[in-house]
Design an enzyme around this catalytic site. Structure first.
Site, PDB file in Angstrom:
ATOM      1  N   CYS A 110       6.618   1.450   1.633  1.00  0.00           N
ATOM      2  CA  CYS A 110       6.845   0.008   1.681  1.00  0.00           C
ATOM      3  C   CYS A 110       5.525  -0.751   1.894  1.00  0.00           C
ATOM      4  O   CYS A 110       4.684  -0.784   1.015  1.00  0.00           O
ATOM      5  CB  CYS A 110       7.886  -0.326   2.747  1.00  0.00           C
ATOM      6  SG  CYS A 110       8.622  -1.964   2.537  1.00  0.00           S
ATOM      7  N   GLU A 122      13.280   7.164   4.329  1.00  0.00           N
ATOM      8  CA  GLU A 122      14.005   7.439   5.574  1.00  0.00           C
ATOM      9  C   GLU A 122      15.350   6.727   5.600  1.00  0.00           C
ATOM     10  O   GLU A 122      16.190   7.001   6.460  1.00  0.00           O
ATOM     11  CB  GLU A 122      13.157   7.023   6.786  1.00  0.00           C
ATOM     12  CG  GLU A 122      13.283   5.590   7.242  1.00  0.00           C
ATOM     13  CD  GLU A 122      12.747   4.573   6.251  1.00  0.00           C
ATOM     14  OE1 GLU A 122      13.091   3.388   6.359  1.00  0.00           O
ATOM     15  OE2 GLU A 122      11.971   4.954   5.352  1.00  0.00           O
ATOM     16  N   HIS A 166      12.217   3.052   0.833  1.00  0.00           N
ATOM     17  CA  HIS A 166      12.356   3.661   2.149  1.00  0.00           C
ATOM     18  C   HIS A 166      13.027   5.029   2.051  1.00  0.00           C
ATOM     19  O   HIS A 166      14.255   5.118   2.069  1.00  0.00           O
ATOM     20  CB  HIS A 166      13.189   2.762   3.071  1.00  0.00           C
ATOM     21  CG  HIS A 166      12.474   1.550   3.541  1.00  0.00           C
ATOM     22  ND1 HIS A 166      12.025   1.400   4.829  1.00  0.00           N
ATOM     23  CD2 HIS A 166      12.118   0.418   2.885  1.00  0.00           C
ATOM     24  CE1 HIS A 166      11.423   0.225   4.955  1.00  0.00           C
ATOM     25  NE2 HIS A 166      11.467  -0.381   3.786  1.00  0.00           N
TER      26      HIS A 166
END
Length: 375
Positions: free
Chosen positions: A260, A352, A350
């Protein structure tokens, strides 16, 4: 939860458009850049994501708050959004993990919101006009439209805003590896989410999370096997310090992975420019194409700025060749870059997740492979 359905509230946009509804969360006044998020789940993770600092988030899903608020899903130690805009808030939360309602959580943290407005109309307006400054006014703060608009136009813009230092940790902390430690990583906290160190820990990686103002010597003192650049808020054009640190890491050929905001930092370190998107990418359902393989991943994203570049195009840098590795098929936006002669890569989305799909979780494995000496 108190009944605020009769407490007047207004969302006032920079271009003069006004949406009137009812107070939600804390009453009062708040200002920020109004943006929309297309995620249908994961509002707690969204609200506690530091990347949303100084933004008024519009939930496009019509019902918000059904599962309440719990003690497990926070992505940081507080709510970071400047304000929250919803259509139909749940009157009674229902989930076995819930400890309070969303409304109560917003009140506890002083987050001003608004409910009962036509979020579909608002989202269409932002898609046509772009993200812009706005204000939420409720209770005694609701005055005439002209007075509220004057306050909105006095508020700061997102372009040119340096915000990463405002959300970063003040002191270094360590998240241990789960099981036997394989690697040690120095993570520059530009607005890191809690799930990132957890994802690294699951792969045997000990993560040292460092403040955004750390020096290159601070990073090197960790004696890390790799460096991680986190997500975060603000204009990447202001992140000269992080860019300088990244260049120092590239010069030393230490394996590096960014996501990001970290993708924009690596891109700048490699010589690419950045620009502000019209309304950004925010949601957990955004497709990304890997140029090398053609594989499509559905990803979680939250960014209002992007790197300049063309998908699949190689370019020269002070550290050898690099390439634009990923792009979004919706608009051609750059979604990843990779250095070809030094061990460094990054993505705009992202991996995660939290909340979101897990299509891109293998990027953490790629980082581990890189630290082993692979590609």
């Amino acid at each position: 939860m108190t009944d605020k359905t009769k407490t007047a509230a207004a969302l006032v946009l920079e271009d003069g458009r006004v949406f009137r509804g009812a107070a939600f969360g804390a009453t009062g006044t708040t200002f920020g850049e109004v943006v929309f998020c297309t995620a249908m789940t994961g509002y707690q993770e969204t609200l506690t994501d530091p990347s949303y600092h100084r933004q008024i988030v519009v939930a496009t899903a019509p019902q918000i708050g059904n599962t309440g608020w719990n003690d497990e899903d926070d992505e940081s130690d507080r709510v970071w959004v400047a304000g929250y805009v919803v259509r139909d808030p749940a009157r009674i939360p229902s989930n076995w993990r819930s400890t309070k309602s969303l409304d109560d959580a917003l009140v506890d943290q002083g987050v001003v919101g608004i409910s009962g407005i036509d979020t579909r109309s608002l989202t269409r307006h932002l898609r046509e006009r772009g993200a812009m400054r706005a204000g939420v006014f409720s209770g005694d703060a609701v005055t005439d439209a002209a007075a509220m608009l004057a306050k909105v136009t006095e508020s700061p813009r997102m372009a040119g805003a340096e915000l990463a230092s405002q959300v970063s940790t003040a002191q270094t902390y360590v998240v241990p590896a789960r099981g036997e430690r394989r690697f040690r990583v120095a993570a520059l906290d530009l607005g890191i989410k809690s799930n990132t160190p957890r994802m690294l820990a699951a792969r045997g990686i000990e993560t040292h999370v460092l403040p955004a103002n750390s020096s290159l010597d601070d990073l090197l003192a960790v004696e890390a096997d790799g460096v991680f650049l986190s997500n975060g808020p603000g204009d990447p054009a202001t992140a000269d310090h992080a860019v300088g640190l990244t260049q120092g890491i590239l010069e030393r050929r230490i394996p590096l992975f960014g996501i990001c905001f970290g993708n924009q930092i690596l891109g700048r370190a490699l010589g690419l420019g950045t620009y502000k998107l019209r309304y950004g990418h925010r949601g957990i359902n955004i497709p990304v194409i890997d140029v090398a393989t053609g594989a499509v991943a559905i990803t979680a994203q939250n960014h209002g700025f992007a790197l300049e570049g063309e998908p699949g195009k190689d370019f020269d840098t002070p550290y050898g060749r690099a390439t634009v590795s990923h792009f979004c098929p919706n608009d051609g936006c750059v979604e990843g870059v990779a250095a070809l002669d030094v061990p460094a890569f990054s993505v705009q989305y992202h991996p995660e997740a939290a909340a979101g799909p897990h299509d891109a979780a293998t990027l953490f494995d790629r980082f581990a492979t890189m630290m082993e000496g692979g590609n």
